[in-house]
Structure formats: C-alpha cells, structure tokens
Motif scaffolding. Structure first.
Motif, PDB file in Angstrom:
ATOM      1  N   ALA A  24       0.815  -1.216   0.000  1.00 21.87           N
ATOM      2  CA  ALA A  24       0.000   0.000   0.000  1.00 21.87           C
ATOM      3  C   ALA A  24       0.848   1.265   0.000  1.00 21.87           C
ATOM      4  CB  ALA A  24      -0.933   0.003   1.207  1.00 21.87           C
ATOM      5  N   LEU A  25       2.010   1.212   0.651  1.00 18.19           N
ATOM      6  CA  LEU A  25       2.826   2.418   0.811  1.00 18.19           C
ATOM      7  C   LEU A  25       4.144   2.358   0.044  1.00 18.19           C
ATOM      8  CD1 LEU A  25       2.201   2.928   4.623  1.00 18.19           C
ATOM      9  CD2 LEU A  25       1.048   4.059   2.727  1.00 18.19           C
ATOM     10  N   HIS A  26       4.271   1.430  -0.891  1.00 17.57           N
ATOM     11  CA  HIS A  26       5.491   1.296  -1.687  1.00 17.57           C
ATOM     12  C   HIS A  26       5.582   2.457  -2.676  1.00 17.57           C
ATOM     13  CE1 HIS A  26       8.903  -0.763  -3.243  1.00 17.57           C
ATOM     14  NE2 HIS A  26       8.365  -0.988  -4.425  1.00 17.57           N
TER      15      HIS A  26
ATOM     16  N   LEU B 233       2.218   6.374  -8.586  1.00 18.07           N
ATOM     17  CA  LEU B 233       1.109   6.243  -9.540  1.00 18.07           C
ATOM     18  C   LEU B 233      -0.165   6.838  -8.980  1.00 18.07           C
ATOM     19  CD1 LEU B 233       1.641   2.632 -10.912  1.00 18.07           C
ATOM     20  CD2 LEU B 233       2.021   4.787 -12.105  1.00 18.07           C
ATOM     21  N   TRP B 234      -0.440   6.567  -7.703  1.00 20.29           N
ATOM     22  CA  TRP B 234      -1.632   7.140  -7.088  1.00 20.29           C
ATOM     23  C   TRP B 234      -1.530   8.653  -7.036  1.00 20.29           C
ATOM     24  CZ3 TRP B 234      -1.766   3.516  -2.232  1.00 20.29           C
ATOM     25  CH2 TRP B 234      -2.114   2.237  -2.635  1.00 20.29           C
ATOM     26  N   GLY B 235      -0.322   9.179  -6.794  1.00 17.98           N
ATOM     27  CA  GLY B 235      -0.125  10.626  -6.751  1.00 17.98           C
ATOM     28  C   GLY B 235      -0.389  11.275  -8.091  1.00 17.98           C
ATOM     29  N   GLN B 236       0.086  10.651  -9.166  1.00 16.86           N
ATOM     30  CA  GLN B 236      -0.176  11.183 -10.505  1.00 16.86           C
ATOM     31  C   GLN B 236      -1.666  11.145 -10.808  1.00 16.86           C
ATOM     32  OE1 GLN B 236       2.217   8.903 -13.191  1.00 16.86           O
ATOM     33  NE2 GLN B 236       4.093   9.993 -12.665  1.00 16.86           N
ATOM     34  N   TRP B 237      -2.327  10.071 -10.421  1.00 18.00           N
ATOM     35  CA  TRP B 237      -3.762   9.940 -10.639  1.00 18.00           C
ATOM     36  C   TRP B 237      -4.514  11.013  -9.852  1.00 18.00           C
ATOM     37  CZ3 TRP B 237      -7.566   8.210  -7.038  1.00 18.00           C
ATOM     38  CH2 TRP B 237      -8.808   7.997  -7.594  1.00 18.00           C
ATOM     39  N   ALA B 238      -4.102  11.216  -8.594  1.00 20.27           N
ATOM     40  CA  ALA B 238      -4.771  12.219  -7.755  1.00 20.27           C
ATOM     41  C   ALA B 238      -4.533  13.624  -8.292  1.00 20.27           C
ATOM     42  CB  ALA B 238      -4.281  12.111  -6.313  1.00 20.27           C
TER      43      ALA B 238
END
Length: 57
Positions: free
Chosen positions: A11-13, A19-24
């Motif tokens: 979850a925190l890798h 990727l989640w940051g770019q999506w957000a």
C-alpha cells in the motif's frame, strides 16, 4: 502479522504511491490524497494493535 506487513509494503510502496499521486493530481485532489495515505498508515497501526491485543499471553 506477516500478511499485515505485506499489505503495508504494497500500500505504501513508492512506485504505487507515485502512480496514485499522478492519478490524484490529474483529478485535482492532491491534499485529500495525502490525508488518505495517513489514513492507510493509521489503519495499519490499528490493525496491528488489534492483532497484538488478541494474541494469547
């Protein structure tokens, strides 16, 4: 506890967080994303506390 550790690592890798940051950022939800990371971190700690408290002495 190993499963909890593996879930936390996944979850925190960094690549997944990136990727989640770019999506957000693409959706314009940067600050709530950071809050969500802290919530995931807090849930992992809470799950560990539950596991440790239920362990037989």
């Amino acid at each position: 506890m190993w499963v909890l550790f593996a879930a936390g690592v996944l979850a925190l890798h960094f690549p997944l967080v990136g990727l989640w940051g770019q999506w957000a950022d693409g959706l314009g939800i940067g600050a709530p994303f950071v809050v969500a990371l802290f919530v995931v971190w807090a849930l992992l700690i809470a799950a560990l506390a539950v596991i440790v408290e239920r362990a037989p002495d």
